[in-house]
Design a protein around this motif. Structure first.
Motif, PDB file in Angstrom:
ATOM      1  N   GLU A 156       0.837  -1.203   0.000  1.00 38.80           N
ATOM      2  CA  GLU A 156       0.000   0.000   0.000  1.00 38.80           C
ATOM      3  C   GLU A 156       0.870   1.251   0.000  1.00 38.80           C
ATOM      4  N   GLU A 159       2.073   1.971  -3.504  1.00 38.89           N
ATOM      5  CA  GLU A 159       0.985   2.448  -4.349  1.00 38.89           C
ATOM      6  C   GLU A 159       0.703   3.923  -4.084  1.00 38.89           C
ATOM      7  N   VAL A 160       0.740   4.331  -2.827  1.00 37.85           N
ATOM      8  CA  VAL A 160       0.529   5.732  -2.484  1.00 37.85           C
ATOM      9  C   VAL A 160       1.655   6.596  -3.041  1.00 37.85           C
ATOM     10  N   ILE A 191      -4.779  12.211  -5.036  1.00 42.12           N
ATOM     11  CA  ILE A 191      -5.014  10.768  -5.092  1.00 42.12           C
ATOM     12  C   ILE A 191      -6.144  10.341  -4.162  1.00 42.12           C
ATOM     13  N   HIS A 193      -6.377   8.941  -1.282  1.00 39.58           N
ATOM     14  CA  HIS A 193      -6.207   7.535  -0.897  1.00 39.58           C
ATOM     15  C   HIS A 193      -6.741   7.288   0.515  1.00 39.58           C
ATOM     16  N   VAL A 200      -4.142   9.482   2.525  1.00 39.44           N
ATOM     17  CA  VAL A 200      -3.332  10.534   1.913  1.00 39.44           C
ATOM     18  C   VAL A 200      -4.147  11.211   0.810  1.00 39.44           C
TER      19      VAL A 200
END
Length: 450
Positions: A156, A159-160, A191, A193, A200
């Protein structure tokens, strides 16, 4: 057009070298790990040898038993930024953990360094092995993250970070003085997220670099680490002391890459080597023995007592033999021991030599000898697909790097196995890796046109 396959080279820069007692060598600079001019000279030396990468490792905690070269050293991203300013072509790669920093901070640090280097940065992604036993205590925690959880979090985290790196499309900054438009608002992206570990919003307050994203490097030997690397890494670092083991890893890992839906040719495997180079094999062995002579009884026996907790080393000296303490037949499950146990059982080395094996101070006997022998070994490993290249982990710096650049690199070049000049200016150019497409640009391109 089919590209000719050539060896890739990375220089592992760590103070006076990989050997734990290298700082005691008469020609070593004991404070090397905290001397920026020294590190600049190392990076420039590697660049003179046309290396792809100058590599900086890291750890987030130390204790009294830690390697001397990591007790007092620079933070890696800061260091590679300085090295980028002292070089013009070589890639600079820093190690950074996904376990003890926020994705936004790391994304910004690496993208800043990538801009400063004009696209020559790589990120060695680690989840952090808690070798000192006190890492979590440095970050407000009580216990280190469990292994599988670290990799779940890392997926994860990455990906962020990649999403943040795409906050700005490549042509987002218009900077039109006439109209007053500084940027195109449609090409700035948050994003937003919301995940299991991170929340984020974005955007990142720096745009993409000349190479788009820093190159992703990883060194995972566990199944979790290999699965993670197979899906994400572009350069993979491994240490195998036997060509058959290296070939098995090479083919196994490449198949994992293919199973992850990626091209196996776009992931490069670098095998770690710690060669000792001299004009004759006898002289090389003398160099090896000289370094081993600097290991103190306290350091060596202390390490082995801590490593093999079930073994009583009372009365042992570094010249004692491994078999006298049953080191050739222990049920120990640590990976470093398992891979060296056949050699320990076969050769019955001294405890001094066992120490060197377990601490990675030297490679196998195939990497001790003349420049021709080293070049022959590298060529065999490369052509038989045990590696796409090598991470030079010199036992003694700068001498080990100097010997390799001056005597081994020319032989590889003469054989057409290694470049004679850099072909591009970014780290992605060196590895023939494509510039990652911005995810938001790609998404727009996939939308139906009306």
């Amino acid at each position: 057009m089919t590209r000719t396959r050539q060896i890739k080279l990375s220089a592992y820069l760590v103070g006076t070298g990989m050997h734990v007692a290298s700082w005691r060598h008469p020609e070593a600079q004991p404070n090397a790990s905290i001397d920026i001019d020294y590190y600049k000279r190392l990076a420039q030396l590697a660049e003179r040898g046309k290396f792809d990468i100058a590599f900086i490792a890291d750890s987030l905690a130390i204790n009294e038993a830690s390697h001397p070269n990591i007790l007092n050293r620079y933070e890696p991203i800061t260091l590679i930024t300085a090295l980028a300013g002292a070089t013009s072509k070589i890639g600079v790669v820093a190690t950074a953990s996904t376990s003890y920093i926020e994705p936004f901070n790391l994304a910004r640090l690496f993208m800043s360094a990538d801009h400063i280097s004009k696209g020559r940065v790589g990120w060695n992604i680690v989840t952090t092995r808690d070798l000192s036993g006190n890492t979590a205590l440095n970050f407000g925690g009580k216990e280190h993250y469990e292994h599988s959880l670290r990799y779940k979090r890392a997926e994860e985290f990455l990906e962020v970070v990649k999403g943040l790196w795409d906050s700005w499309e490549d042509d987002a900054f218009v900077r039109d003085k006439e109209t007053g438009q500084f940027f195109n608002r449609s090409k700035l992206h948050r994003i937003n997220h919301q995940g299991e570990f991170f929340a984020v919003q974005g955007p990142l307050n720096i745009g993409r670099s000349p190479q788009g994203h820093p190159v992703l490097v990883q060194a995972g030997n566990s199944e979790s680490g290999q699965s993670f690397a197979a899906g994400t890494a572009e350069v993979v670092f491994s240490i195998k002391y036997d060509i058959d083991d290296a070939k098995q890893f090479y083919h196994s890992f490449k198949s994992k890459v293919a199973a992850a839906g990626r091209s196996a040719d776009d992931v490069y495997i670098l095998q770690g080597i710690s060669p000792i180079i001299a004009e004759t094999e006898e002289a090389a062995k003398r160099k090896q023995k000289q370094l081993e002579s600097y290991i103190t009884e306290e350091t060596g026996i202390g390490f082995l007592s801590d490593y093999f907790k079930s073994v009583d080393f009372t009365g042992a000296t570094l010249d004692s033999r491994a078999a006298d303490f049953g080191l050739d037949r222990l049920p120990e499950t640590k990976s470093d021991y398992i891979k060296h146990r056949p050699v320990i059982a076969r050769d019955n080395p001294t405890l001094r030599e066992v120490y060197s094996l377990l601490t990675g101070s030297f490679s196998s006997e195939h990497f001790v000898g003349t420049p021709e022998k080293i070049a022959d070994t590298l060529e065999t490993w490369f052509t038989e697909k045990a590696a796409d290249g090598f991470m030079l982990m010199a036992p003694l710096l700068p001498h080990g790097l100097e010997d390799f650049v001056e005597h081994v690199v020319p032989l590889l070049q003469q054989r057409g196995l290694f470049r004679t000049e850099y072909e591009g200016s970014t780290l992605r150019d060196h590895f023939h890796l494509p510039k990652p497409q911005n995810r938001f640009t790609a998404a727009r391109a996939e939308q139906p046109q009306h």
